[in-house]
Write an enzyme that holds these catalytic residues in place. Structure first.
Site, PDB file in Angstrom:
ATOM      1  CB  CYS A 136      -9.087  79.937  52.742  1.00 48.11           C
ATOM      2  SG  CYS A 136      -8.363  81.552  53.067  1.00 48.11           S
ATOM      3  CB  CYS A 139      -6.998  81.853  50.174  1.00 47.63           C
ATOM      4  SG  CYS A 139      -6.797  81.660  51.945  1.00 47.63           S
ATOM      5  CG  ASP A 140      -8.871  79.748  47.317  1.00 49.04           C
ATOM      6  OD1 ASP A 140      -7.770  80.161  46.933  1.00 49.04           O
ATOM      7  OD2 ASP A 140      -9.010  78.733  48.013  1.00 49.04           O
TER       8      ASP A 140
END
Ligand code: FAD
Ligand code: NAP
Length: 313
Positions: A136, A139-140
Site C-alpha cells: 500500500c 499507507c507507507d
C-alpha cells in the site's frame, strides 16, 4: 448466551458494493445492517486520486468512501464496525458471527467482501513485511523520502503506486515480468514519461535482502526471465502490486465459486448458488474490478434481495 440480532438484510463489506447496497436496501425500507470489516471503505481507502468515478473529475479515494458511508447512513442503514468471522448458510435464517461475539440472524445476506492484495509468496517478502515491504503506497510511501524504491507489477495498481511514490522517492524502479503493461494507456504514458521512474522489463523479484537489527530492506535480487541473469537493485522500500484475490474465505466451502475463488452469480443477477445469498463487487468479478461496477452490483444485490424477501412473504 451471546446476543443475537435479527435483521431482514445483512450486508457484509463496506466498499462501493456494500455501501451502494446499503443505500438501496434502506430506501426499500429493509432496515439493513452493514458490517464494515477491518478495512472500512474498502480498497479505495488505500489510494489517492480517483479519476473515473462519474460526477467527480478527481476525488480522493478515502473521501469518496466517507461520502458513501454518510450516504448509506443518511438513508437509514445501520453501520457496524465489526468483522464477520463465520457464516452459517446451510439453513435460513442465515447466521453471521462477528469478532465482537455478536451474532446476526438474517433473512437475506449481501456479500460484498471485495478483494485483497496478492503477495509473491517469498519467505524474504514475508520476513520484511512492515519493515520495508508493503502492498500500500498511500499507507507507507511517506516513509521513503529521498530513498530508492521498487514496485512489482504491471497493472493499474502498480503504475499508480509507482507514480504516487515519486512524491517521496528519489527513484522508483518498476519491475515487471513482461515488457507490456496492463495498465490503462493514460497511466502508461505518465509512467513512461516520468523522469524518476525506470521500468525494468522481463524481470522477477526473487529475494528481498536486508538487515536484521534494525530490521530493514537494503536491496532486492531480481532475475531476468529470458536470460536468467541475476541483478541486485539497492532500495529501501519494496511495494508489491501484483493484483488482488477475492475475499471469499467465509463462503468458499458453502457457495459455488470459479476462477480461483470468485463467488459465482447467475447471469444478469447477483443471486448465488444459495437462495437468499447475494454477492456483489470484486468478490464476484474477475474481469472489471472497478468502483463503479462494484457499486452497480451493490445496487443490483439490494434489488435482488428485496425481490427475494417479497417472494418469501
Ligand atoms: P472492497 O473495496 O474490496 O471492500 C471490501 C470490504 O469488505 C471492505 O470494507 C472489508 O473491510 C470488508 N470485508 C472483508 N471481509 C470481511 C469480513 N469477514 N467481515 C466484514 N467485512 C469484511 N477502481 C476504480 O474504479 N478507480 C480507481 O481509481 C481505482 N483505484 C484503485 C487503487 C488501488 C490501490 C486499488 C487496490 C484498487 C483500485 N480500484 C479502483 C479498484 C476498486 O477499489 C475496487 O474495484 C472496489 O473497491 C471494489 O469494491 P468492493 O465493494 O467490491 O470491495
Ligand atoms: P491486475 O490488473 O491483475 O495486474 C496485476 C499485475 O501484476 C500484472 O501486470 C501481472 O503481470 C503482475 N503479476 C501478477 N502475479 C505476478 C507474480 N506472481 N509475479 C510478478 N508479477 C505478477 O491487478 P491490479 O493492477 O491490482 O488491478 C486490479 C483491478 O483493479 C483491475 O481491474 C484494475 O483495472 C483495477 N484498478 C483500477 C484503477 C483505475 O481505474 N485507475 C487503479 C487500480 C486498480 P502480467 O501482466 O504479466 O499478468
Amino acid at each position: 448466551m451471546a446476543e443475537v440480532i435479527k435483521t431482514k438484510v445483512l450486508i457484509i463489506g463496506s466498499g462501493p458494493a456494500g455501501y451502494s447496497a446499503g443505500v438501496y436496501a434502506s430506501r426499500a425500507m429493509l432496515e439493513p445492517i452493514l458490517i464494515q470489516g477491518i478495512e472500512p471503505g474498502g480498497q479505495l481507502t488505500t489510494t489517492t486520486e480517483v479519476e473515473n468515478w462519474p460526477g467527480d473529475t478527481e476525488v480522493q479515494g478515502p473521501e469518496l468512501m466517507l461520502r458513501m458511508e454518510a450516504h448509506a447512513k443518511a438513508m437509514g442503514c445501520q453501520i457496524v464496525h465489526d468483522m464477520v468471522t463465520s457464516l452459517e448458510l446451510s439453513k435460513r435464517p442465515f447466521i453471521a458471527t462477528c469478532d465482537s461475539g455478536l451474532s446476526y440472524e438474517a433473512d437475506a445476506v449481501i456479500l460484498a467482501t471485495g478483494a485483497r492484495a496478492k503477495w509473491l509468496g517469498l519467505d524474504s517478502e514475508e520476513y520484511f513485511k512492515g519493515f520495508g515491504v508493503s502492498a500500500c503506497a498511500t499507507c507507507d510511501g511517506f516513509f521513503y523520502r529521498e530513498q530508492e524504491i521498487v514496485v512489482v507489477g504491471g497493472g493499474n495498481t502498480a503504475v499508480e503506486e509507482a507514480l504516487f511514490l515519486t512524491n517521496f522517492a528519489s527513484k522508483v524502479t518498476l519491475i515487471h515480468r513482461r515488457n507490456e503493461l496492463r495498465a490503462e494507456k493514460i497511466l502508461q504514458e505518465r509512467l513512461l514519461n516520468h523522469p524518476k521512474i525506470e521500468p525494468l522489463w522481463f524481470n522477477e523479484l526473487k529475494e528481498v535482502i536486508g538487515t536484521d537489527n534494525p530490521k530493514g530492506v537494503e536491496a532486492v535480487r531480481v532475475e531476468n526471465v529470458k536470460t536468467g541473469k541475476i541483478t541486485e537493485i539497492p532500495c529501501k522500500g519494496v511495494f508489491i502490486a501484483i493484483g488482488h484475490s477475492p475475499a471469499s474465505e467465509l463462503v468458499i466451502e458453502q457457495l459455488d465459486t470459479h476462477n480461483g475463488g470468485y463467488v459465482k452469480v447467475q447471469a444478469g443477477s447477483t443471486r448465488t448458488s444459495i437462495d437468499g445469498i447475494f454477492a456483489a463487487g470484486d468478490l464476484t468479478d474477475h474481469i472489471y474490478r472497478q468502483a463503479i461496477t462494484s457499486a452497480g452490483m451493490g445496487c443490483m444485490a439490494a434489488l435482488d434481495a428485496e425481490k427475494f424477501l417479497a417472494e418469501q412473504e
